[in-house]
Enzyme design. Structure first.
Site, PDB file in Angstrom:
ATOM      1  N   ASP A 239      -2.578 -54.783 -26.029  1.00  0.00           N
ATOM      2  CA  ASP A 239      -2.173 -53.593 -25.268  1.00  0.00           C
ATOM      3  C   ASP A 239      -3.050 -53.352 -24.051  1.00  0.00           C
ATOM      4  O   ASP A 239      -2.623 -52.734 -23.080  1.00  0.00           O
ATOM      5  CB  ASP A 239      -2.177 -52.367 -26.177  1.00  0.00           C
ATOM      6  CG  ASP A 239      -1.013 -52.457 -27.143  1.00  0.00           C
ATOM      7  OD1 ASP A 239      -1.147 -53.163 -28.147  1.00  0.00           O
ATOM      8  OD2 ASP A 239       0.047 -51.879 -26.843  1.00  0.00           O
ATOM      9  N   ASN A 249      -5.485 -54.181 -29.632  1.00  0.00           N
ATOM     10  CA  ASN A 249      -4.145 -54.514 -30.126  1.00  0.00           C
ATOM     11  C   ASN A 249      -3.914 -53.685 -31.381  1.00  0.00           C
ATOM     12  O   ASN A 249      -4.792 -52.911 -31.810  1.00  0.00           O
ATOM     13  CB  ASN A 249      -4.027 -56.013 -30.412  1.00  0.00           C
ATOM     14  CG  ASN A 249      -2.589 -56.423 -30.712  1.00  0.00           C
ATOM     15  OD1 ASN A 249      -1.662 -56.017 -29.993  1.00  0.00           O
ATOM     16  ND2 ASN A 249      -2.362 -57.179 -31.765  1.00  0.00           N
TER      17      ASN A 249
END
Ligand code: MRU
Length: 356
Positions: A239, A249
């Site tokens: 992310d 993440n």
């Protein structure tokens, strides 16, 4: 897949998505028209996964800009920024959301000499470009990722960094899909990904329907399958990647990485350059979203599975330390330690490619 993860219906002024909260039981296509509907869809994970959120936000802000009824540039810009900030507040961790919205804002500010009508046309072209790039980027990540594995390998993945998280191919699943097309016959292990079950509901669904050999495991089984010698590589999405290579993440990724390092299994992060945030120095500077307690205590259960009033901690993401990562696979090559230097080379490659 039969449907696109995120689509624009320009004639009907709608952002069209698959409601991912209903999968795999039901494929429901929903049409979003207002800022509130778009914000809710992102917050409630009807559309999720960093690249898909970016594409949805780009189409979303275009549709909202289209609704701004003025020919005056300053009024248009002020209203555009209000809507942009609202969409940007829906989720904090995936940098692709603010990255896509900033790209759209730049179209507005770079073209202040043009009419509002013309700016709206340029916004649509930019949103289309963001989606087209996402498809190209994922495929290229797949090609680079494929160089890291061999036919028959076992691959473990966490959460959903698949087609449902992007416009096509996924990031972590791109090498798997490309490998499948080329007869690599990987054996994939998909972590179920508590508490929102993206691995069970989305990754195992996607891969299984595409004919990939996928085995679903609970998150707490990852170390066992590694110990059994069934995993040759871990591929996950992300992310936000900080300048030093620390990577945010889905919650649980860092435990997977710690176990993988113990068992000498390389951990590869698949990251479009749009997910690398050179303005964030380390993982400690990444804002980690916390979500409602009910996702842990009762969601998915027939009845509540925890006592009323018990304290719950529900971070949606964690940070994997860069020392646990064997490589970060981007569309411009594979970054390795020292990451800051490697990212600078990758961004230089990107800049040169864009001006070729
Ligand atoms: O909360 P989610 O489902 O949006 O989290 C998604 C992930 O953590 C993905 O791994 C990440 O966004 C990469 S998607 C290519």
């Amino acid at each position: 897949m039969e449907y696109e993860t995120v689509e624009l219906d320009d004639k009907d002024d709608a952002l069209v998505i698959i409601d991912q909260t209903k999968l795999p039981g039901k494929t429901e296509i929903i049409r979003l028209k207002t800022a509130q509907e778009m914000w809710d869809a992102i917050y409630l994970l009807k559309v999720r996964g960093a690249p898909a959120i970016g594409v949805a936000a780009a189409f979303g802000i275009y549709l909202l800009a289209k609704q701004i009824d003025t020919a005056d540039y300053s009024t248009f810009l002020a209203e555009f920024r209000k809507q942009k900030e609202y969409l940007d507040s829906s989720r904090p961790t995936a940098v692709n959301l603010s990255w896509a919205l900033k790209r759209m804002e730049k179209i507005v500010t770079d073209n202040r000499d043009k009419s509002v009508e013309e700016i709206k046309r340029l916004l649509k072209a930019e949103a289309d470009a963001i989606k087209a790039e996402d498809i190209r980027v994922c495929k290229t990540i797949g090609e680079f990722g494929l160089t890291l594995v061999k036919p028959g390998d076992g691959i473990l993945t966490h959460c959903n960094a698949g087609q449902l998280a992007t416009s096509k191919y996924g990031t972590a699943t791109a090498p798997i899909y490309l490998g499948e097309e080329r007869g690599y016959h990987f054996r994939v292990f998909a972590d179920e990904t508590r508490p929102l079950l993206q691995g069970a509901r989305l990754t195992s669904y996607e891969l299984h329907s595409s004919g990939v050999d996928v085995t679903l495991i609970c998150d707490n089984m990852a170390a066992t399958v590694m110990k059994n010698g069934w995993v040759d590589a871990v591929f996950v999405g992300c992310d936000r990647v900080a300048r030093n290579g620390d990577t945010a993440n889905k919650i649980g990724t860092s435990s997977v990485a710690i176990a993988a390092n113990y068992y000498n299994v390389p951990v590869y992060i698949c990251a479009p350059t749009s997910t690398i945030d050179m303005n964030t120095a380390t993982g400690a500077d990444i804002h980690i979203e916390e979500r409602p307690a009910e996702e842990v205590t009762q969601m998915w259960y027939r009845e509540r599975m925890a006592p009323e009033g018990v304290k719950v901690y529900n971070p949606a993401f964690d940070v994997t330390d860069h020392s646990l990562i064997a490589g970060i696979v981007t569309e411009y090559g594979i970054a390795r330690e020292p990451y800051e230097e490697s990212f600078r080379e990758i961004f230089a490659r990107k800049e040169n490619a864009e001006y070729d």
